[in-house]
Design a protein around this motif. Structure first.
Motif, PDB file in Angstrom:
ATOM      1  N   TYR A 125       0.867  -1.460  -0.169  1.00 50.47           N
ATOM      2  CA  TYR A 125       0.100   0.089   0.244  1.00 50.47           C
ATOM      3  C   TYR A 125       0.888   1.069  -0.314  1.00 50.47           C
ATOM      4  N   GLY A 126       0.664   2.415  -0.302  1.00 45.79           N
ATOM      5  CA  GLY A 126       1.005   3.074  -0.319  1.00 45.79           C
ATOM      6  C   GLY A 126       0.215   4.873  -0.612  1.00 45.79           C
ATOM      7  N   PRO A 127       0.583   6.536  -0.089  1.00 48.16           N
ATOM      8  CA  PRO A 127      -0.268   7.409  -0.356  1.00 48.16           C
ATOM      9  C   PRO A 127       0.252   7.476  -1.891  1.00 48.16           C
ATOM     10  N   HIS A 128      -1.222   8.467  -2.627  1.00 53.27           N
ATOM     11  CA  HIS A 128      -1.251   9.609  -3.619  1.00 53.27           C
ATOM     12  C   HIS A 128       0.239  10.360  -3.283  1.00 53.27           C
ATOM     13  N   LYS A 129       0.324  10.631  -4.343  1.00 55.72           N
ATOM     14  CA  LYS A 129       2.007  11.454  -3.834  1.00 55.72           C
ATOM     15  C   LYS A 129       1.141  13.212  -3.706  1.00 55.72           C
ATOM     16  N   SER A 130       0.155  13.358  -4.598  1.00 57.17           N
ATOM     17  CA  SER A 130      -0.534  15.097  -3.327  1.00 57.17           C
ATOM     18  C   SER A 130      -1.673  15.430  -3.258  1.00 57.17           C
TER      19      SER A 130
ATOM     20  N   HIS B 149       3.151 -18.973  17.241  1.00 57.43           N
ATOM     21  CA  HIS B 149       3.254 -18.113  17.369  1.00 57.43           C
ATOM     22  C   HIS B 149       3.381 -16.998  15.369  1.00 57.43           C
ATOM     23  N   GLU B 150       3.232 -15.955  15.567  1.00 61.02           N
ATOM     24  CA  GLU B 150       3.108 -14.929  14.293  1.00 61.02           C
ATOM     25  C   GLU B 150       4.187 -13.593  14.349  1.00 61.02           C
ATOM     26  N   ILE B 151       4.537 -14.333  12.936  1.00 57.23           N
ATOM     27  CA  ILE B 151       5.624 -13.219  12.054  1.00 57.23           C
ATOM     28  C   ILE B 151       5.547 -12.677  11.150  1.00 57.23           C
ATOM     29  N   MET B 152       5.854 -11.807  11.294  1.00 55.01           N
ATOM     30  CA  MET B 152       5.748 -10.155  10.481  1.00 55.01           C
ATOM     31  C   MET B 152       7.269  -9.165   9.839  1.00 55.01           C
ATOM     32  N   ILE B 153       6.908  -9.719   8.780  1.00 51.37           N
ATOM     33  CA  ILE B 153       8.069  -8.322   8.308  1.00 51.37           C
ATOM     34  C   ILE B 153       7.521  -6.975   7.348  1.00 51.37           C
ATOM     35  N   GLY B 154       7.999  -6.231   7.568  1.00 50.12           N
ATOM     36  CA  GLY B 154       7.987  -4.718   6.078  1.00 50.12           C
ATOM     37  C   GLY B 154       9.077  -4.021   5.917  1.00 50.12           C
ATOM     38  N   ALA B 155       8.299  -3.805   4.585  1.00 45.49           N
ATOM     39  CA  ALA B 155       9.893  -2.563   4.078  1.00 45.49           C
ATOM     40  C   ALA B 155       8.864  -1.817   3.831  1.00 45.49           C
ATOM     41  N   ARG B 156       9.599  -0.502   3.473  1.00 48.51           N
ATOM     42  CA  ARG B 156       9.371   0.973   3.469  1.00 48.51           C
ATOM     43  C   ARG B 156      10.429   1.046   2.125  1.00 48.51           C
ATOM     44  N   PHE B 157       9.334   1.307   1.157  1.00 46.16           N
ATOM     45  CA  PHE B 157      10.571   1.566  -0.357  1.00 46.16           C
ATOM     46  C   PHE B 157      11.240   2.803  -0.577  1.00 46.16           C
ATOM     47  N   ASN B 158      10.335   3.377   0.148  1.00 51.97           N
ATOM     48  CA  ASN B 158      10.611   5.019  -0.032  1.00 51.97           C
ATOM     49  C   ASN B 158       9.527   6.147   1.118  1.00 51.97           C
ATOM     50  N   LYS B 159      10.212   7.104   0.758  1.00 50.76           N
ATOM     51  CA  LYS B 159       9.687   7.993   2.281  1.00 50.76           C
ATOM     52  C   LYS B 159       8.246   8.937   2.485  1.00 50.76           C
ATOM     53  N   ILE B 160       7.616   8.715   3.952  1.00 51.96           N
ATOM     54  CA  ILE B 160       6.714   9.175   3.430  1.00 51.96           C
ATOM     55  C   ILE B 160       6.350  10.417   2.950  1.00 51.96           C
ATOM     56  N   ARG B 161       5.478  11.258   2.288  1.00 51.67           N
ATOM     57  CA  ARG B 161       5.657  12.358   1.211  1.00 51.67           C
ATOM     58  C   ARG B 161       6.357  13.659   2.341  1.00 51.67           C
ATOM     59  N   SER B 162       6.237  15.151   2.235  1.00 53.88           N
ATOM     60  CA  SER B 162       6.998  15.298   2.931  1.00 53.88           C
ATOM     61  C   SER B 162       5.892  16.400   2.495  1.00 53.88           C
TER      62      SER B 162
END
Length: 252
Positions: A16-21, A233-246
């Protein structure tokens, strides 16, 4: 679940991710869930829209829609009394599915409500006309979830976050889960959770440079399942590929 034959196994992959603007975001997820003779596979697309109420307070509305494949292997079910109308077959159903939710959040607190399995799809376990006349089918009932939490700043290094989760569906007992989590410099966290009529959970996680997230939890079961299982047991792995919009948030 350790030591339990045909124990539930769930795998989820989401992006998932946000729209740029614009004040919106989208994504999707794929999941598989297997419990003994039944299994589900689902593929969904999701959309969310955010409204800025105040400088540090936003309201989000979300929905997802997709397809779910539900399977039942009647050969794995042992009846105390033989059912003449239920044949030892493998049944497979492809059904539309969806969910909606709303989420109010700020820096220090959040509260949300969601409803899953909106369509209450019918699952028929016999093609026999007599059995169908006797309502020999089931429905995938909607699940209702309420969440809420607040983050307390203890000092410059530590935050404490208590939270509450409440689940309910028709014809089953509601379930509540209370969690308390200690967070160190927004990098690592440890916590404990109590789930009514089920288990006490120990959890922990690590955040590496706001790019890689790793989480783990272990359930210490105190319900009757403890007689057959040594916990889960439960295992979670997450990755953020770019910074949150500023930049400034859009004005609504």
């Amino acid at each position: 679940w350790i030591g339990l034959k045909d124990a539930p196994i769930t795998n989820i992959l989401s992006v998932y991710g946000p729209h740029k603007s614009q004040p919106m975001g989208w994504g999707g997820y794929l999941y598989s869930d297997k419990t003994g003779p039944t299994s589900k596979i689902g593929l969904y697309l999701a959309y969310g829209y955010h409204i800025v109420i105040q400088k540090d307070l936003q309201l989000s509305f979300g929905l997802n829609a997709g397809l779910m494949q539900y399977k039942i292997d009647m050969n794995k079910i042992v009846f105390e009394q033989e059912e003449q109308d239920l044949k030892k077959n493998k049944y497979s159903y492809l059904k539309p599915d969806g969910a909606v939710g709303t989420y109010l959040y700020a820096t220090r607190y959040y509260v949300g409500l969601s409803v899953d399995q909106l369509f209450n799809n019918k699952i028929i376990v016999s093609r026999n006309d007599t059995a169908i006349a006797k309502n020999s089918y089931n429905r995938l009932k909607s699940h209702y979830t309420v969440i809420g939490g607040y983050k307390f700043n203890l000092n410059r290094d530590f935050d404490m976050e208590p939270s509450l989760l409440f689940r309910a569906t028709t014809k089953t007992m509601p379930q509540a889960e209370v969690t308390v989590k200690a967070i160190y410099q927004k990098i690592a966290w440890l916590g404990v959770s109590f789930r009514s009529s089920d288990a006490i959970t120990l959890l922990g996680g690590y955040n590496y440079k706001d790019q890689l997230f790793i989480g783990y939890s272990y359930d210490i079961t105190y319900s009757r399942i403890r007689l057959a299982s040594a916990g889960s047991h439960e295992i979670m792995i997450g990755a953020r590929f770019n910074k949150i919009r500023s930049g400034a948030r859009p004005k609504m």
